[in-house]
Design a protein around this motif. Structure first.
Motif, mmCIF file in Angstrom:
data_model
loop_
_atom_site.group_PDB
_atom_site.id
_atom_site.type_symbol
_atom_site.label_atom_id
_atom_site.label_comp_id
_atom_site.label_asym_id
_atom_site.label_seq_id
_atom_site.Cartn_x
_atom_site.Cartn_y
_atom_site.Cartn_z
ATOM 1 N N ARG A 126 0.841 -1.220 0.000
ATOM 2 C CA ARG A 126 0.000 0.000 0.000
ATOM 3 C C ARG A 126 0.865 1.255 0.000
ATOM 4 O O ARG A 126 0.575 2.227 -0.710
ATOM 5 C CB ARG A 126 -0.934 0.007 1.217
ATOM 6 C CG ARG A 126 -2.061 1.020 1.079
ATOM 7 C CD ARG A 126 -3.004 0.590 -0.034
ATOM 8 N NE ARG A 126 -3.818 1.680 -0.544
ATOM 9 C CZ ARG A 126 -3.496 2.426 -1.596
ATOM 10 N NH1 ARG A 126 -2.338 2.233 -2.231
ATOM 11 N NH2 ARG A 126 -4.311 3.355 -2.023
ATOM 12 N N ALA B 27 1.028 4.277 -2.712
ATOM 13 C CA ALA B 27 0.410 5.508 -2.206
ATOM 14 C C ALA B 27 1.395 6.654 -2.072
ATOM 15 O O ALA B 27 1.033 7.822 -2.274
ATOM 16 C CB ALA B 27 -0.258 5.235 -0.859
ATOM 17 N N PRO C 284 -3.066 -4.900 -2.066
ATOM 18 C CA PRO C 284 -2.977 -3.759 -2.991
ATOM 19 C C PRO C 284 -2.112 -4.070 -4.214
ATOM 20 O O PRO C 284 -1.094 -4.744 -4.109
ATOM 21 C CB PRO C 284 -2.310 -2.677 -2.130
ATOM 22 C CG PRO C 284 -2.568 -3.080 -0.720
ATOM 23 C CD PRO C 284 -2.579 -4.580 -0.723
ATOM 24 N N GLY D 40 -4.377 -0.057 -7.388
ATOM 25 C CA GLY D 40 -5.692 0.496 -7.664
ATOM 26 C C GLY D 40 -5.987 1.736 -6.834
ATOM 27 O O GLY D 40 -5.189 2.163 -5.993
ATOM 28 N N ALA D 41 -7.156 2.321 -7.066
ATOM 29 C CA ALA D 41 -7.557 3.535 -6.348
ATOM 30 C C ALA D 41 -8.187 3.171 -5.015
ATOM 31 O O ALA D 41 -8.514 2.015 -4.743
ATOM 32 C CB ALA D 41 -8.542 4.329 -7.204
ATOM 33 N N GLY D 42 -8.361 4.188 -4.166
ATOM 34 C CA GLY D 42 -9.001 3.986 -2.890
ATOM 35 C C GLY D 42 -8.056 3.469 -1.817
ATOM 36 O O GLY D 42 -6.876 3.221 -2.067
ATOM 37 N N PHE D 43 -8.605 3.273 -0.623
ATOM 38 C CA PHE D 43 -7.775 2.855 0.499
ATOM 39 C C PHE D 43 -7.199 1.455 0.286
ATOM 40 O O PHE D 43 -6.036 1.193 0.607
ATOM 41 C CB PHE D 43 -8.594 2.888 1.790
ATOM 42 C CG PHE D 43 -7.867 2.336 2.982
ATOM 43 C CD1 PHE D 43 -6.867 3.075 3.607
ATOM 44 C CD2 PHE D 43 -8.150 1.062 3.467
ATOM 45 C CE1 PHE D 43 -6.174 2.563 4.697
ATOM 46 C CE2 PHE D 43 -7.463 0.549 4.554
ATOM 47 C CZ PHE D 43 -6.478 1.306 5.164
ATOM 48 N N LEU D 44 -8.010 0.542 -0.253
ATOM 49 C CA LEU D 44 -7.555 -0.825 -0.431
ATOM 50 C C LEU D 44 -6.561 -0.953 -1.576
ATOM 51 O O LEU D 44 -5.707 -1.837 -1.563
ATOM 52 C CB LEU D 44 -8.742 -1.760 -0.665
ATOM 53 C CG LEU D 44 -9.749 -1.858 0.489
ATOM 54 C CD1 LEU D 44 -10.871 -2.822 0.142
ATOM 55 C CD2 LEU D 44 -9.057 -2.291 1.775
ATOM 56 N N GLY D 45 -6.659 -0.097 -2.582
ATOM 57 C CA GLY D 45 -5.676 -0.072 -3.668
ATOM 58 C C GLY D 45 -5.676 -1.299 -4.545
ATOM 59 O O GLY D 45 -4.623 -1.711 -5.025
#
Length: 328
Positions: free
Chosen positions: A79, A83, A139, A142-147
């Motif tokens: 992550r 990120a 992860p 990808g997008a978002g918290f989980l990725g």
């Protein structure tokens, strides 16, 4: 006698450093690419096994959630990789610290337990993480918290000095050695003395002013830190992780192999890591079902319990001492 003991200690230290140097310089050159990856994985799990050995040898505590914590460290590492644009080493350190904190939190309910009850609690924790990993996945850019991305996954970055598989093997060996040295420093320092008193008698340790809860948490946290480093390194080695790679049963296997290797010696963790990864790979390489390695591991565990309580490392140490006495 003190001089002789000091000389022997220095000799063992130099021998260990020589062994590490050979692994760093020679091994990546003489093996092919497939075995480079296998040995990288074995080296990484060596550090996780050392965390298990630390808890069991110092406090007699059984931790069956170590592989789950490796997965936690790997998840955080992946992550952070996608990120933030931080160096690999900083991401690895952050992953290890967060994993250590999670390990400490999970250890709180188990502080007053030991033996079978502690083993069951930590195994339930491992099962819980197995379900979480399956639900949220790891992860991959990808997008978002989980990725998590269904298409066009991102790329896991490695250190600039270790982008190739061969260089990453050397890098992992150095990081693992530093992790073992960190744990060894704790053993030689105040925590080690407190753990020794707790292991002999918790009541006497408390009477001597030792904060038993604090030092138990300390040991759990350090073990979790080592698992987090292992997870981060594993993410860098494989570049993508899968939820199926961290089943709860693997923690039981890694603990059993730590007993087989020998929990009282750093070499025992090396043996455990290599048994865990190299033996199944050898079986696959010669066309035999890797699951048959479990039969060998079971027999080795029975041997360790019945005749070799110090494991393979203890037997090797006794053998070298006998050879040394014969050569005098």
């Amino acid at each position: 006698m003190d001089v002789i003991s000091h000389f022997r200690q220095e000799s063992r230290t130099y021998a260990a450093l020589g062994f590490v140097a050979i692994c760093v310089i020679v091994l990546p050159v003489v093996i092919d690419s497939i075995w480079v990856k296998v040995l990288t994985s074995a080296v990484i799990f060596t550090l996780a096994a050392y965390g298990i050995s630390l808890l069991y040898s110092q406090l007699g505590l059984v931790n069956l959630s170590q592989v789950a914590l490796i997965g936690v460290g790997g998840w955080i590492m992946l992550r952070l990789n996608y990120a933030v644009q931080l160096p690999f080493e900083l991401n690895l350190l952050v992953s290890a610290v967060i994993t250590a904190f999670i390990g400490m939190i999970l250890a709180l309910p188990a502080m007053r337990m030991k033996g079978l009850y502690l083993a069951l609690i930590t195994l339930m924790v491992a099962g819980g993480f197995q379900i979480i990993f399956s639900a949220i996945q790891f992860p991959n850019g990808g997008a978002g918290f989980l990725g998590v991305a269904l298409q066009s996954p991102g790329e896991m970055r490695r250190p600039l000095i270790a982008e190739s598989d061969t260089a990453y093997l050397r890098y992992s060996i150095i990081v693992v050695v530093l992790g073992v040295m960190l744990a060894a420093a704790h053993n030689r320092g105040r925590p080690g003395r407190a753990w020794a008193m707790i292991r002999k008698s918790e009541a006497n340790a408390m009477a001597a002013g030792v904060n038993v809860t604090l030092y138990k948490l300390w040991c759990f946290t350090l073990s979790g830190f080592l698992a987090g480093v292992s997870g981060g390194l594993l993410a860098g080695a494989l570049k993508i992780l899968d939820a199926k790679s961290f089943p709860a049963g693997e923690s039981i296997l890694l603990f059993a192999l730590s007993i087989v290797g020998g929990v009282g010696h750093w070499m025992g963790a090396v043996i455990a890591g290599f048994l865990y990864r190299v033996v199944p790979a050898i079986f696959n390489n010669i066309g035999i079902d890797a699951d048959l390695s479990l039969v060998i591991f079971g027999a080795a565990l029975l041997h360790a319990i019945m005749t070799a309580p110090n494991g393979i490392a203890g037997q090797l140490s006794s053998l070298f001492q006998s050879l040394g006495r014969q050569n005098k």
